[in-house]
Motif scaffolding. Structure first.
Motif, PDB file in Angstrom:
ATOM      1  N   ALA A   1      -0.405 -17.026  31.710  1.00  0.00           N
ATOM      2  CA  ALA A   1       1.173 -17.619  31.806  1.00  0.00           C
ATOM      3  C   ALA A   1       0.777 -18.952  30.965  1.00  0.00           C
TER       4      ALA A   1
ATOM      5  N   TRP B   1       3.093 -22.111  28.795  1.00  0.00           N
ATOM      6  CA  TRP B   1       4.224 -22.966  28.341  1.00  0.00           C
ATOM      7  C   TRP B   1       3.972 -23.897  27.511  1.00  0.00           C
TER       8      TRP B   1
ATOM      9  N   GLY C   1       9.481 -21.028  34.253  1.00  0.00           N
ATOM     10  CA  GLY C   1       8.679 -21.573  35.189  1.00  0.00           C
ATOM     11  C   GLY C   1       7.693 -20.744  35.501  1.00  0.00           C
ATOM     12  N   LYS C   2       6.479 -21.338  35.812  1.00  0.00           N
ATOM     13  CA  LYS C   2       5.208 -20.775  35.943  1.00  0.00           C
ATOM     14  C   LYS C   2       5.106 -19.340  36.859  1.00  0.00           C
TER      15      LYS C   2
ATOM     16  N   ASP D   1       6.281 -18.383  28.281  1.00  0.00           N
ATOM     17  CA  ASP D   1       7.055 -18.650  28.978  1.00  0.00           C
ATOM     18  C   ASP D   1       8.157 -19.784  28.354  1.00  0.00           C
TER      19      ASP D   1
ATOM     20  N   ARG E   1     -12.845 -27.156  39.566  1.00  0.00           N
ATOM     21  CA  ARG E   1     -11.720 -27.173  38.755  1.00  0.00           C
ATOM     22  C   ARG E   1     -11.829 -28.173  37.584  1.00  0.00           C
TER      23      ARG E   1
ATOM     24  N   ALA F   1      -3.693 -21.188  31.295  1.00  0.00           N
ATOM     25  CA  ALA F   1      -3.678 -21.311  29.904  1.00  0.00           C
ATOM     26  C   ALA F   1      -4.798 -22.797  29.558  1.00  0.00           C
ATOM     27  N   ASP F   2      -4.920 -23.715  30.042  1.00  0.00           N
ATOM     28  CA  ASP F   2      -5.401 -24.853  29.674  1.00  0.00           C
ATOM     29  C   ASP F   2      -6.903 -24.847  30.135  1.00  0.00           C
TER      30      ASP F   2
ATOM     31  N   ARG G   1      -8.187 -30.560  32.189  1.00  0.00           N
ATOM     32  CA  ARG G   1      -7.425 -29.825  31.086  1.00  0.00           C
ATOM     33  C   ARG G   1      -8.225 -29.717  29.749  1.00  0.00           C
TER      34      ARG G   1
ATOM     35  N   GLU H   1       1.370 -24.205  25.105  1.00  0.00           N
ATOM     36  CA  GLU H   1       0.082 -24.413  25.165  1.00  0.00           C
ATOM     37  C   GLU H   1      -0.617 -24.279  23.786  1.00  0.00           C
TER      38      GLU H   1
ATOM     39  N   LYS I   1      -2.307 -37.053  42.774  1.00  0.00           N
ATOM     40  CA  LYS I   1      -1.958 -35.539  42.443  1.00  0.00           C
ATOM     41  C   LYS I   1      -2.987 -35.021  43.467  1.00  0.00           C
TER      42      LYS I   1
ATOM     43  N   GLN J   1      -8.430 -24.900  32.817  1.00  0.00           N
ATOM     44  CA  GLN J   1      -8.615 -25.402  34.188  1.00  0.00           C
ATOM     45  C   GLN J   1      -9.612 -24.622  35.328  1.00  0.00           C
TER      46      GLN J   1
ATOM     47  N   SER K   1      -0.321 -31.836  31.483  1.00  0.00           N
ATOM     48  CA  SER K   1      -0.129 -31.032  32.633  1.00  0.00           C
ATOM     49  C   SER K   1       1.542 -30.995  32.903  1.00  0.00           C
ATOM     50  N   LYS K   2       2.119 -29.845  32.987  1.00  0.00           N
ATOM     51  CA  LYS K   2       3.445 -29.368  33.135  1.00  0.00           C
ATOM     52  C   LYS K   2       4.279 -30.054  34.177  1.00  0.00           C
ATOM     53  N   TYR K   3       3.349 -30.606  35.261  1.00  0.00           N
ATOM     54  CA  TYR K   3       3.950 -30.954  36.606  1.00  0.00           C
ATOM     55  C   TYR K   3       3.746 -32.377  36.797  1.00  0.00           C
TER      56      TYR K   3
ATOM     57  N   ASN L   1      12.120 -20.564  29.268  1.00  0.00           N
ATOM     58  CA  ASN L   1      11.379 -21.020  30.179  1.00  0.00           C
ATOM     59  C   ASN L   1      11.758 -20.713  31.615  1.00  0.00           C
TER      60      ASN L   1
HETATM   61  N1  UDP Z   1       3.145 -23.037  32.998  1.00  0.00           N
HETATM   62  C1  UDP Z   1       4.105 -21.872  32.665  1.00  0.00           C
HETATM   63  N2  UDP Z   1       5.449 -22.197  32.638  1.00  0.00           N
HETATM   64  C2  UDP Z   1       5.768 -23.460  33.081  1.00  0.00           C
HETATM   65  C3  UDP Z   1       4.825 -24.577  33.493  1.00  0.00           C
HETATM   66  C4  UDP Z   1       3.560 -24.148  33.461  1.00  0.00           C
HETATM   67  O1  UDP Z   1       3.609 -20.858  32.225  1.00  0.00           O
HETATM   68  O2  UDP Z   1       7.110 -23.552  33.236  1.00  0.00           O
HETATM   69  C5  UDP Z   1       1.686 -22.806  32.930  1.00  0.00           C
HETATM   70  C6  UDP Z   1       1.016 -23.460  32.087  1.00  0.00           C
HETATM   71  O3  UDP Z   1       1.075 -23.134  30.633  1.00  0.00           O
HETATM   72  C7  UDP Z   1      -0.284 -23.552  32.497  1.00  0.00           C
HETATM   73  C8  UDP Z   1      -0.082 -23.282  33.927  1.00  0.00           C
HETATM   74  O4  UDP Z   1       0.924 -22.684  34.051  1.00  0.00           O
HETATM   75  O5  UDP Z   1      -1.089 -22.240  32.013  1.00  0.00           O
HETATM   76  C9  UDP Z   1      -0.409 -24.574  34.860  1.00  0.00           C
HETATM   77  O6  UDP Z   1       0.144 -25.510  34.415  1.00  0.00           O
HETATM   78  P1  UDP Z   1      -0.318 -26.997  34.344  1.00  0.00           P
HETATM   79  O7  UDP Z   1      -1.702 -26.883  33.734  1.00  0.00           O
HETATM   80  O8  UDP Z   1       0.528 -27.839  33.789  1.00  0.00           O
HETATM   81  O9  UDP Z   1      -0.453 -27.314  35.844  1.00  0.00           O
HETATM   82  P2  UDP Z   1      -1.416 -28.368  36.716  1.00  0.00           P
HETATM   83  O10 UDP Z   1      -2.726 -27.550  36.280  1.00  0.00           O
HETATM   84  O11 UDP Z   1      -1.549 -29.517  36.132  1.00  0.00           O
HETATM   85  O12 UDP Z   1      -0.955 -28.074  38.190  1.00  0.00           O
END
Ligand code: UDP
Ligand code: MG
Length: 342
Positions: A11, A13, A78-79, A48, A202, A100-101, A205, A15, A137, A103, A210-212, A76
């Protein structure tokens, strides 16, 4: 028959920077799996509702690699919902979920597959280290997983994200859970079957941000608690009970005092303190109830979980799948059938 088919579901968003780095890694891993284990590999990217060029990047990747399917949502969502859409579209074989990042290292896929072949249905990655993430975090994530585990009867493993492989029957089970408020980690746990953890580190990125943020994470945590536990409602019950008992005792004392020593008007501070305290607890309890009521309200609307904008299945992928499984109404399906694959 489908024991030799694996779809990697990503998934994404916004990226656009990360995907071109990720795909060659996935591609190499799939080549390896094909050679070593005779596994047919596929990839499914879910856009997304990105606003940056992610869809363009995906189209380029898919044009160059016949194993890649693309699914684009109408906005969008959400994940959690993007993942749901992706998993809905995997109707054959197993699915491996990746961020997608980068991680979650795709290079561990052979380990996940090996466990699956041993008969496990839910092979999940448990992170031993989280690099490149701030202490706040990490600390809040640490606390959250532990609180969740105590509050909920559903087994939700600690320090485990969405990086996991699901067997065909786990996927089929998951597809039956059509709730709108989706806390995927909890849903995976609810499904059960044979589960096993794989420890991994882990990574930071690879690109982008980060999207959060903390506020989003807090709301995500609320979602988790309210989706998988009614403990807060019980807290309200017990807090109410305790307050009532205390109030009763205090009431007896006041009356006895008045009868024995007369009733001089006094106690303004006590009264204010009690009123404020009770008002506060009542509002809090109402808030708890409201959280659940609001979710009930949204659930009762029976909306589809997500809407698909474009579905570009790779060669051999069953293409009816996604639109019919998404809980999408027939009318929408007919209306959009013409534009499908455009
Ligand atoms: N993502 C998504 N929709 C959203 C937010 C995030 O598909 O509304 C995807 C984002 O592209 C990534 C994954 O969810 O592939 C995890 O997001 P992120 O790396 O920002 O989260 P973190 O690893 O910081 O918890
Ligand atoms: Mg990430």
């Amino acid at each position: 028959m489908t024991a030799d088919l694996l779809t990697i579901v990503v998934a994404a968003w916004n990226e656009a920077e990360a995907l071109p780095k990720l795909h060659p890694r996935i591609s190499a891993v799939l080549d390896g799996l094909r050679g070593d284990q005779g596994l047919r590999g596929r990839v499914l990217y879910v856009d997304d509702g990105s606003t940056d060029g992610t869809w363009q990047v995906m189209r380029e990747i898919a044009a160059a690699d016949p194993r890649v399917s693309l699914l684009r949502l109408s906005r969008n969502f959400g994940k959690e919902l993007a993942l749901t859409a992706g998993l809905d579209a995997v109707t054959e074989g197993a699915a491996l979920i990746l961020d997608a990042d980068g991680q979650d290292p795709p290079e561990l896929a052979p380990e996940f597959v090996a466990r699956w072949r041993e008969g496990y249905d839910d092979v999940y990655g448990t992170r031993t280290v989280r690099e490149g993430e701030g202490w706040l975090k990490r600390a809040s994530a640490h606390g959250f997983y532990r609180v969740m585990q105590r509050l909920s009867k559903t087994p939700i493993p600690v320090d485990t994200g969405d990086y996991r492989l699901l067997s065909p029957r786990a996927l089929a089970a998951l597809r039956q859970l059509r709730e709108r408020h989706r806390f995927m980690k909890g849903l995976f746990g609810w499904v059960g079957f044979n589960r096993i953890a794989i420890a991994y580190e882990r990574q930071p990125r690879s690109a982008g941000r980060s999207k959060y943020n903390l506020w989003k994470l807090w709301n995500f945590a609320l979602e988790g608690v309210t989706s998988f536990s009614t403990a807060p409602l019980r807290v309200a019950t017990y807090a109410g009970l305790a307050t009532a008992l205390l109030a009763f005792g205090y009431g007896v004392w006041i009356v006895a005092n008045a009868l024995l020593y007369g009733d001089a008007v006094q106690g303004w501070p006590t009264m204010m303190a009690v009123i404020l305290f009770l008002g506060g607890t009542q509002l809090m309890a109402l808030g708890f109830i409201g959280e659940y009521l609001g979710r009930l309200y949204l659930e009762s609307k029976q909306r589809p979980l997500y809407l698909v904008d474009t579905w570009l299945p790779a060669e051999g992928v069953q293409s009816e799948a996604t639109l019919s499984r998404g809980g999408v109404h027939d009318a929408y399906r007919q209306a959009s059938a013409g534009g499908e694959g455009a």
